[in-house]
Scaffold this active site. Sequence first.
Site, PDB file in Angstrom:
ATOM      1  N   CYS A 113       0.812  -1.225   0.000  1.00  0.00           N
ATOM      2  CA  CYS A 113       0.000   0.000   0.000  1.00  0.00           C
ATOM      3  C   CYS A 113       0.846   1.277   0.000  1.00  0.00           C
ATOM      4  O   CYS A 113       0.337   2.351  -0.294  1.00  0.00           O
ATOM      5  CB  CYS A 113      -0.953  -0.003   1.189  1.00  0.00           C
ATOM      6  SG  CYS A 113      -1.977  -1.464   1.231  1.00  0.00           S
ATOM      7  N   HIS A 252      -3.029   7.072   2.885  1.00  0.00           N
ATOM      8  CA  HIS A 252      -3.466   5.774   2.362  1.00  0.00           C
ATOM      9  C   HIS A 252      -4.867   5.500   2.900  1.00  0.00           C
ATOM     10  O   HIS A 252      -5.153   5.717   4.072  1.00  0.00           O
ATOM     11  CB  HIS A 252      -2.496   4.674   2.787  1.00  0.00           C
ATOM     12  CG  HIS A 252      -2.996   3.319   2.427  1.00  0.00           C
ATOM     13  ND1 HIS A 252      -3.467   3.032   1.165  1.00  0.00           N
ATOM     14  CD2 HIS A 252      -3.147   2.183   3.143  1.00  0.00           C
ATOM     15  CE1 HIS A 252      -3.864   1.781   1.123  1.00  0.00           C
ATOM     16  NE2 HIS A 252      -3.695   1.234   2.320  1.00  0.00           N
ATOM     17  N   ASN A 282      -9.929  -0.042   0.121  1.00  0.00           N
ATOM     18  CA  ASN A 282      -8.467  -0.022   0.103  1.00  0.00           C
ATOM     19  C   ASN A 282      -7.977  -0.628  -1.218  1.00  0.00           C
ATOM     20  O   ASN A 282      -8.169  -1.808  -1.469  1.00  0.00           O
ATOM     21  CB  ASN A 282      -7.961  -0.837   1.312  1.00  0.00           C
ATOM     22  CG  ASN A 282      -6.446  -0.890   1.393  1.00  0.00           C
ATOM     23  OD1 ASN A 282      -5.740  -0.480   0.470  1.00  0.00           O
ATOM     24  ND2 ASN A 282      -5.943  -1.415   2.498  1.00  0.00           N
TER      25      ASN A 282
HETATM   26  C1  LIG Z   1     -10.375  -5.213   9.940  1.00  0.00           C
HETATM   27  C2  LIG Z   1     -10.972  -4.181  10.883  1.00  0.00           C
HETATM   28  C3  LIG Z   1     -11.929  -3.293  10.111  1.00  0.00           C
HETATM   29  C4  LIG Z   1     -11.742  -4.921  11.959  1.00  0.00           C
HETATM   30  O1  LIG Z   1     -12.260  -3.984  12.882  1.00  0.00           O
HETATM   31  P1  LIG Z   1     -12.184  -4.292  14.431  1.00  0.00           P
HETATM   32  O2  LIG Z   1     -12.934  -3.250  15.131  1.00  0.00           O
HETATM   33  O3  LIG Z   1     -10.718  -4.422  14.747  1.00  0.00           O
HETATM   34  O4  LIG Z   1     -12.940  -5.651  14.537  1.00  0.00           O
HETATM   35  P2  LIG Z   1     -12.415  -7.013  15.153  1.00  0.00           P
HETATM   36  O5  LIG Z   1     -11.338  -7.599  14.289  1.00  0.00           O
HETATM   37  O6  LIG Z   1     -12.103  -6.771  16.595  1.00  0.00           O
HETATM   38  O7  LIG Z   1     -13.691  -7.926  14.999  1.00  0.00           O
HETATM   39  C5  LIG Z   1     -14.819  -7.687  15.785  1.00  0.00           C
HETATM   40  C6  LIG Z   1     -15.834  -8.746  15.472  1.00  0.00           C
HETATM   41  O8  LIG Z   1     -16.375  -8.526  14.165  1.00  0.00           O
HETATM   42  C7  LIG Z   1     -16.341  -9.719  13.411  1.00  0.00           C
HETATM   43  N1  LIG Z   1     -16.180  -9.412  12.027  1.00  0.00           N
HETATM   44  C8  LIG Z   1     -15.052  -9.361  11.293  1.00  0.00           C
HETATM   45  N2  LIG Z   1     -15.335  -9.019  10.023  1.00  0.00           N
HETATM   46  C9  LIG Z   1     -16.681  -8.844   9.967  1.00  0.00           C
HETATM   47  C10 LIG Z   1     -17.561  -8.466   8.943  1.00  0.00           C
HETATM   48  N3  LIG Z   1     -17.148  -8.204   7.703  1.00  0.00           N
HETATM   49  N4  LIG Z   1     -18.871  -8.360   9.243  1.00  0.00           N
HETATM   50  C11 LIG Z   1     -19.338  -8.621  10.472  1.00  0.00           C
HETATM   51  N5  LIG Z   1     -18.548  -8.986  11.485  1.00  0.00           N
HETATM   52  C12 LIG Z   1     -17.215  -9.084  11.239  1.00  0.00           C
HETATM   53  C13 LIG Z   1     -15.179 -10.497  13.985  1.00  0.00           C
HETATM   54  O9  LIG Z   1     -15.338 -11.877  13.724  1.00  0.00           O
HETATM   55  C14 LIG Z   1     -15.296 -10.161  15.467  1.00  0.00           C
HETATM   56  O10 LIG Z   1     -16.264 -10.991  16.028  1.00  0.00           O
HETATM   57  P3  LIG Z   1     -16.043 -11.655  17.467  1.00  0.00           P
HETATM   58  O11 LIG Z   1     -15.885 -10.489  18.414  1.00  0.00           O
HETATM   59  O12 LIG Z   1     -17.282 -12.437  17.662  1.00  0.00           O
HETATM   60  O13 LIG Z   1     -14.800 -12.470  17.315  1.00  0.00           O
HETATM   61  C15 LIG Z   1      -9.844  -3.324  11.522  1.00  0.00           C
HETATM   62  O14 LIG Z   1      -9.121  -4.097  12.453  1.00  0.00           O
HETATM   63  C16 LIG Z   1      -8.894  -2.767  10.521  1.00  0.00           C
HETATM   64  O15 LIG Z   1      -9.259  -1.970   9.681  1.00  0.00           O
HETATM   65  N6  LIG Z   1      -7.606  -3.115  10.605  1.00  0.00           N
HETATM   66  C17 LIG Z   1      -6.627  -2.640   9.683  1.00  0.00           C
HETATM   67  C18 LIG Z   1      -6.839  -3.254   8.336  1.00  0.00           C
HETATM   68  C19 LIG Z   1      -5.990  -2.613   7.283  1.00  0.00           C
HETATM   69  O16 LIG Z   1      -5.738  -1.456   7.339  1.00  0.00           O
HETATM   70  N7  LIG Z   1      -5.570  -3.415   6.292  1.00  0.00           N
HETATM   71  C20 LIG Z   1      -4.842  -2.964   5.178  1.00  0.00           C
HETATM   72  C21 LIG Z   1      -3.532  -2.422   5.538  1.00  0.00           C
HETATM   73  S1  LIG Z   1      -2.752  -1.680   4.176  1.00  0.00           S
END
Ligand SMILES: CC(C)(COP(=O)(O)OP(=O)(O)OC[C@H]1O[C@@H](n2cnc3c(N)ncnc32)[C@H](O)[C@@H]1OP(=O)(O)O)[C@@H](O)C(=O)NCCC(=O)NCCS
Length: 326
Positions: A113, A252, A282
């Site tokens: 990215c 980004h 993204n």
């Molecule tokens: C991925 C992201 C959006 C998840 O958000 P979060 O608030 O951290 O959520 P969590 O990972 O704690 O998941 C919370 C819950 O939602 C669930 N969940 C994950 N994806 C889901 C979706 N698409 N829809 C519904 N629920 C979802 C998980 O299973 C988890 O459930 P649980 O508590 O029963 O285990 C966030 O962590 C993020 O953006 N991280 C960085 C990603 C990134 O930037 N990637 C590219 C880098 S270049």
Amino acid sequence: MKSAKIIGLGKYLPAKRLTNFDLEKMVNTTDEWIRTRSGIKERRIAAYGEAASHLAYKASKIAIKRAGIKAEDLDLIIVATVTPDSTFPSTACYLQSHLKAKNATCFDISAACAGFVYGLINAWHFIVSGMHKNILVVGSEVISTLTDWKDRSTCVLFGDGAGAAVLTATKSGGFLSSHTGSDGSQSDILFVPGGGSRKPISKEVVDKRLHFIRMKGNELFRTAVRTMVVTAKAALKKAKIKTKDIDLVVPHQANKRIIDAVAKRLKLPMNKIFLNLSRYGNMSSASTAVALCEAWEKKRIKKGDIVLLDAFGAGLVWGSCVIKWI
Ligand SMILES: CC(C)(COP(=O)(O)OP(=O)(O)OC[C@H]1O[C@@H](n2cnc3c(N)ncnc32)[C@H](O)[C@@H]1OP(=O)(O)O)[C@@H](O)C(=O)NCCC(=O)NCCS
């Protein structure tokens, strides 16, 4: 010649829109979850066989036209991509052929990215050294081909697209500073385990879905915020620019909450941050490229402005640059 400046920008987004509501029918998710956790509402998906070089070609044609040069005037083409047309040759070579840019040297950059920002920084230095004159830098991704459409934790975040910039020399303004960093010890936070030389493509790789993106979202979130702040501050310090003097940040576009947290730590109001991730998700290296192009098209960047580009990605890698727009 003191620096390099951007003289043309272009972008291309594939026609197919995939909304959060479409995703609700594919995996166990909701529009509400995706919007509140990431800020994304929809993303674009390339057609089957529409490769990174095809997206790059469409964005580049616009950038070259706006730069007021011809494809033959390019002497270097750098494509940042993690979704190349094929393992080799480089996507930059395929792009050269589409553009008929026969006088260019071509290579790809793999910095996920942060790839477009790394590409711009490389191009700037090639110009300052006198090695190249007119350089095309492209971020182009068909991330949908690396996306596991059965994994709700990743498939809701990504999209396809391409952005391009043409750089040339300038006596004043242009690129003022940059900062980059990497931490290979954290490579397993975001990676594609299979399909490379470690685990060549095989029935087992495909059956275990190892040819798709694996991500530790929570860990990545924290590291993204920290590194984007560190790299932005370092580049600003080198350029002797105070945060209050920034006119626009083009970050980004991974997650709105990451960008909010970075803005807060940099003490920057959100009206100085360019956002388009709600429409595209993204797009890896294409994210900052498309965002920079749209910011310029929407007249959010004007002559004399101080623009900060700030990116992070798989590697882990991070990087930023400060540009005085001329
Ligand atoms: C991925 C992201 C959006 C998840 O958000 P979060 O608030 O951290 O959520 P969590 O990972 O704690 O998941 C919370 C819950 O939602 C669930 N969940 C994950 N994806 C889901 C979706 N698409 N829809 C519904 N629920 C979802 C998980 O299973 C988890 O459930 P649980 O508590 O029963 O285990 C966030 O962590 C993020 O953006 N991280 C960085 C990603 C990134 O930037 N990637 C590219 C880098 S270049």
